[in-house]
Design a protein around this motif. Structure first.
Motif, PDB file in Angstrom:
ATOM      1  N   SER A  19       0.916  -1.374   0.006  1.00  0.00           N
ATOM      2  CA  SER A  19      -0.006  -0.003  -0.028  1.00  0.00           C
ATOM      3  C   SER A  19       0.814   1.307   0.071  1.00  0.00           C
ATOM      4  CB  SER A  19      -1.031   0.081   1.241  1.00  0.00           C
ATOM      5  OG  SER A  19      -0.445  -0.019   2.273  1.00  0.00           O
ATOM      6  N   VAL A  20       2.141   1.062   0.549  1.00  0.00           N
ATOM      7  CA  VAL A  20       3.024   2.336   0.484  1.00  0.00           C
ATOM      8  C   VAL A  20       3.480   2.406  -0.884  1.00  0.00           C
ATOM      9  CG1 VAL A  20       5.405   3.061   1.151  1.00  0.00           C
ATOM     10  CG2 VAL A  20       3.921   1.921   2.843  1.00  0.00           C
ATOM     11  N   LEU A  21       3.683   1.522  -1.607  1.00  0.00           N
ATOM     12  CA  LEU A  21       4.137   1.437  -3.191  1.00  0.00           C
ATOM     13  C   LEU A  21       2.961   2.250  -3.922  1.00  0.00           C
ATOM     14  CD1 LEU A  21       5.968   1.162  -5.557  1.00  0.00           C
ATOM     15  CD2 LEU A  21       5.201  -1.188  -5.647  1.00  0.00           C
ATOM     16  N   ALA A  22       1.796   1.627  -3.689  1.00  0.00           N
ATOM     17  CA  ALA A  22       0.512   2.134  -4.226  1.00  0.00           C
ATOM     18  C   ALA A  22       0.135   3.543  -3.875  1.00  0.00           C
ATOM     19  CB  ALA A  22      -0.715   1.292  -3.799  1.00  0.00           C
ATOM     20  N   ALA A  23       0.444   3.975  -2.609  1.00  0.00           N
ATOM     21  CA  ALA A  23       0.245   5.418  -2.424  1.00  0.00           C
ATOM     22  C   ALA A  23       1.359   6.482  -3.154  1.00  0.00           C
ATOM     23  CB  ALA A  23       0.238   5.820  -1.052  1.00  0.00           C
ATOM     24  N   PHE A  24       2.375   5.847  -3.057  1.00  0.00           N
ATOM     25  CA  PHE A  24       3.594   6.543  -4.054  1.00  0.00           C
ATOM     26  C   PHE A  24       3.268   6.737  -5.512  1.00  0.00           C
ATOM     27  CE2 PHE A  24       7.609   7.088  -6.298  1.00  0.00           C
ATOM     28  CZ  PHE A  24       8.328   7.977  -5.352  1.00  0.00           C
ATOM     29  N   VAL A  25       2.763   5.653  -6.241  1.00  0.00           N
ATOM     30  CA  VAL A  25       2.427   5.716  -7.496  1.00  0.00           C
ATOM     31  C   VAL A  25       0.966   6.442  -7.885  1.00  0.00           C
ATOM     32  CG1 VAL A  25       1.506   4.159  -9.543  1.00  0.00           C
ATOM     33  CG2 VAL A  25       3.451   3.461  -8.113  1.00  0.00           C
ATOM     34  N   ILE A  26       0.093   6.412  -6.916  1.00  0.00           N
ATOM     35  CA  ILE A  26      -0.928   7.173  -7.380  1.00  0.00           C
ATOM     36  C   ILE A  26      -0.804   8.476  -7.047  1.00  0.00           C
ATOM     37  CG2 ILE A  26      -3.420   7.445  -6.216  1.00  0.00           C
ATOM     38  CD1 ILE A  26      -3.497   4.342  -5.786  1.00  0.00           C
ATOM     39  N   ILE A  61      -2.563  28.352  -0.188  1.00  0.00           N
ATOM     40  CA  ILE A  61      -3.666  29.410  -0.582  1.00  0.00           C
ATOM     41  C   ILE A  61      -4.227  28.994  -1.762  1.00  0.00           C
ATOM     42  CG2 ILE A  61      -4.266  31.644  -1.296  1.00  0.00           C
ATOM     43  CD1 ILE A  61      -2.283  32.721   0.673  1.00  0.00           C
ATOM     44  N   SER A  62      -3.055  28.613  -2.706  1.00  0.00           N
ATOM     45  CA  SER A  62      -3.476  28.285  -4.168  1.00  0.00           C
ATOM     46  C   SER A  62      -4.101  26.859  -4.272  1.00  0.00           C
ATOM     47  CB  SER A  62      -2.550  28.299  -5.210  1.00  0.00           C
ATOM     48  OG  SER A  62      -1.118  27.633  -4.699  1.00  0.00           O
ATOM     49  N   GLY A  63      -4.003  25.884  -3.300  1.00  0.00           N
ATOM     50  CA  GLY A  63      -4.764  24.687  -3.041  1.00  0.00           C
ATOM     51  C   GLY A  63      -3.993  23.357  -3.326  1.00  0.00           C
ATOM     52  N   MET A  64      -2.562  23.548  -3.459  1.00  0.00           N
ATOM     53  CA  MET A  64      -1.749  22.355  -3.579  1.00  0.00           C
ATOM     54  C   MET A  64      -2.427  20.956  -2.569  1.00  0.00           C
ATOM     55  SD  MET A  64       2.305  21.860  -3.114  1.00  0.00           S
ATOM     56  CE  MET A  64       3.242  20.557  -3.780  1.00  0.00           C
ATOM     57  N   TRP A  65      -2.662  21.305  -1.405  1.00  0.00           N
ATOM     58  CA  TRP A  65      -3.020  20.210  -0.486  1.00  0.00           C
ATOM     59  C   TRP A  65      -4.199  19.667  -0.955  1.00  0.00           C
ATOM     60  CZ3 TRP A  65      -7.433  21.143   1.882  1.00  0.00           C
ATOM     61  CH2 TRP A  65      -8.060  22.481   1.937  1.00  0.00           C
ATOM     62  N   LEU A  66      -5.213  20.144  -1.594  1.00  0.00           N
ATOM     63  CA  LEU A  66      -6.365  19.718  -2.146  1.00  0.00           C
ATOM     64  C   LEU A  66      -6.139  18.474  -3.098  1.00  0.00           C
ATOM     65  CD1 LEU A  66      -8.563  22.928  -2.609  1.00  0.00           C
ATOM     66  CD2 LEU A  66      -9.027  21.212  -1.164  1.00  0.00           C
ATOM     67  N   PHE A  67      -4.914  18.695  -3.730  1.00  0.00           N
ATOM     68  CA  PHE A  67      -5.073  17.437  -4.928  1.00  0.00           C
ATOM     69  C   PHE A  67      -4.639  16.183  -3.935  1.00  0.00           C
ATOM     70  CE2 PHE A  67      -4.965  21.149  -7.614  1.00  0.00           C
ATOM     71  CZ  PHE A  67      -5.119  20.627  -8.704  1.00  0.00           C
ATOM     72  N   TRP A  68      -4.049  15.997  -2.873  1.00  0.00           N
ATOM     73  CA  TRP A  68      -3.589  14.985  -2.018  1.00  0.00           C
ATOM     74  C   TRP A  68      -4.921  14.251  -1.241  1.00  0.00           C
ATOM     75  CZ3 TRP A  68      -0.535  15.684  -5.333  1.00  0.00           C
ATOM     76  CH2 TRP A  68       0.492  16.653  -5.305  1.00  0.00           C
ATOM     77  N   LEU A  69      -5.970  15.224  -1.111  1.00  0.00           N
ATOM     78  CA  LEU A  69      -7.280  14.739  -0.347  1.00  0.00           C
ATOM     79  C   LEU A  69      -7.616  13.665  -0.836  1.00  0.00           C
ATOM     80  CD1 LEU A  69      -8.739  15.725   2.166  1.00  0.00           C
ATOM     81  CD2 LEU A  69     -10.257  17.024   0.302  1.00  0.00           C
ATOM     82  N   PRO A  70      -7.815  13.281  -2.184  1.00  0.00           N
ATOM     83  CA  PRO A  70      -8.441  11.889  -2.636  1.00  0.00           C
ATOM     84  C   PRO A  70      -7.603  10.827  -2.064  1.00  0.00           C
ATOM     85  CG  PRO A  70      -8.632  13.426  -4.313  1.00  0.00           C
ATOM     86  CD  PRO A  70      -7.481  13.915  -3.264  1.00  0.00           C
ATOM     87  N   LEU A  71      -6.281  10.839  -1.783  1.00  0.00           N
ATOM     88  CA  LEU A  71      -5.583   9.683  -1.421  1.00  0.00           C
ATOM     89  C   LEU A  71      -5.937   9.460   0.062  1.00  0.00           C
ATOM     90  CD1 LEU A  71      -3.443  10.952  -3.483  1.00  0.00           C
ATOM     91  CD2 LEU A  71      -1.514   9.751  -2.540  1.00  0.00           C
ATOM     92  N   ALA A  72      -6.229  10.342   0.906  1.00  0.00           N
ATOM     93  CA  ALA A  72      -6.782   9.971   2.504  1.00  0.00           C
ATOM     94  C   ALA A  72      -7.972   9.497   2.135  1.00  0.00           C
ATOM     95  CB  ALA A  72      -6.807  11.425   3.154  1.00  0.00           C
TER      96      ALA A  72
END
Length: 282
Positions: free
Chosen positions: A85-92, A137-148
């Motif tokens: 799952s660590v590898l999957a997280a890295f690729v996704i 502010i520009s929202g970089m963190w929003l892109f990683w939200l689907p991983l969680a």
């Protein structure tokens, strides 16, 4: 998933390695009598890096980890806590990074942050430090939200983001040439030199984080052929970290006010300009 350390600090933990590599690169170019580094540009990059890290740590403390935890608790839990799952997280995450990076060049609100990274007319390892404090502010963190939401623990999400960005440090160099078969799969200095160039043929190409395969799949890949010319189309002649951070935000809101048109916020950077004045992301 308990990591035993704060994953938000992974880039700071790698700082000694990064600094050692910068020292090697300075020595490498000095031996060849090439003025690849200047003191003012390097200090500017360092200042921007410290501002960026501070903003990221503050954002993680104030809301990012909380939002990721909520998404994780209410999400799919599709991935167990195993090594694969660590590898999957890295690729996704790398796949999502490609789209984040592409959006950062084609949506002006996001380009307002990302332009800081592209504003140097040099490319060396210290250029990797040239980041903006406005990414939260520009929202970089929003892109990683689907991983969680998919079921990757928040600490694991932050870890793979940090490792992805850590890998990218090493592609900001002119000291490394072509790397043979490695270039077919992974992002390399050659690929990334194209990405940082403002040559017409190179603009908005090679968005890869770690895997170059996404660019090849989605039509944004270009090989390095002609010598790259670095910087942005509308170059900022400054080493002031505050000006480098906020100049595009100021220009964007000025355009919104001038035209009374909010589309400047989400259209591409060159939208609304005359063809001769276009400033597409580079």
């Amino acid at each position: 998933m308990e990591l035993g350390f704060d994953p938000g600090l992974v880039l700071l933990g790698l700082a000694p390695l990064f600094l050692a590599c910068i020292g090697w690169e300075i020595w490498y170019w000095h031996r060849r009598r090439v003025a690849q580094y200047t003191l003012v540009d390097t200090l500017s990059n360092a200042g921007l890096a410290l501002m960026h890290q501070g903003a990221d740590l503050l954002a993680n403390l104030l809301f990012v980890k909380t939002v990721y935890s909520w998404a994780y608790q209410h999400g799919l839990h599709a991935f167990p806590n195993t090594w694969w799952s660590v590898l999957a997280a890295f690729v996704i995450q790398d796949f999502v990074y490609y789209w984040f990076h592409r959006a950062s060049h084609r949506i002006r609100w996001m380009w307002a942050s990302h332009v800081t990274h592209h504003s140097s007319e040099r490319l060396n390892l210290s250029t990797a430090f040239r980041q903006s404090l406005t990414y939260p502010i520009s929202g970089m963190w929003l892109f990683w939200l689907p991983l969680a939401w998919l079921g990757f623990a928040p600490d694991l999400v932050l870890l793979v983001v940090g490792l992805n960005l850590g890998y990218q440090f090493f592609v900001h160099t002119e000291a490394v040439g072509r790397l043979g078969w490695f270039e077919k799969i992974f992002n390399t200095p050659s690929h990334h030199r194209v990405h940082h160039a403002r040559n017409a043929h190179y603009i908005d190409r090679n968005y890869a984080g770690v895997l170059i395969v996404w660019d090849k799949l989605f039509g944004s890949y270009v090989e390095e052929v002609e010598p790259p010319v670095y910087g942005i189309v509308r170059q900022v002649r400054s080493h002031n970290p505050l000006r480098l951070t906020f100049h595009e935000w100021i220009a964007m809101f000025r355009d919104v006010w001038r035209d009374r048109d909010p589309r400047h916020l989400w259209k591409p950077p060159e939208w609304g300009e005359k063809p001769a004045e276009r400033t597409a992301g580079s």
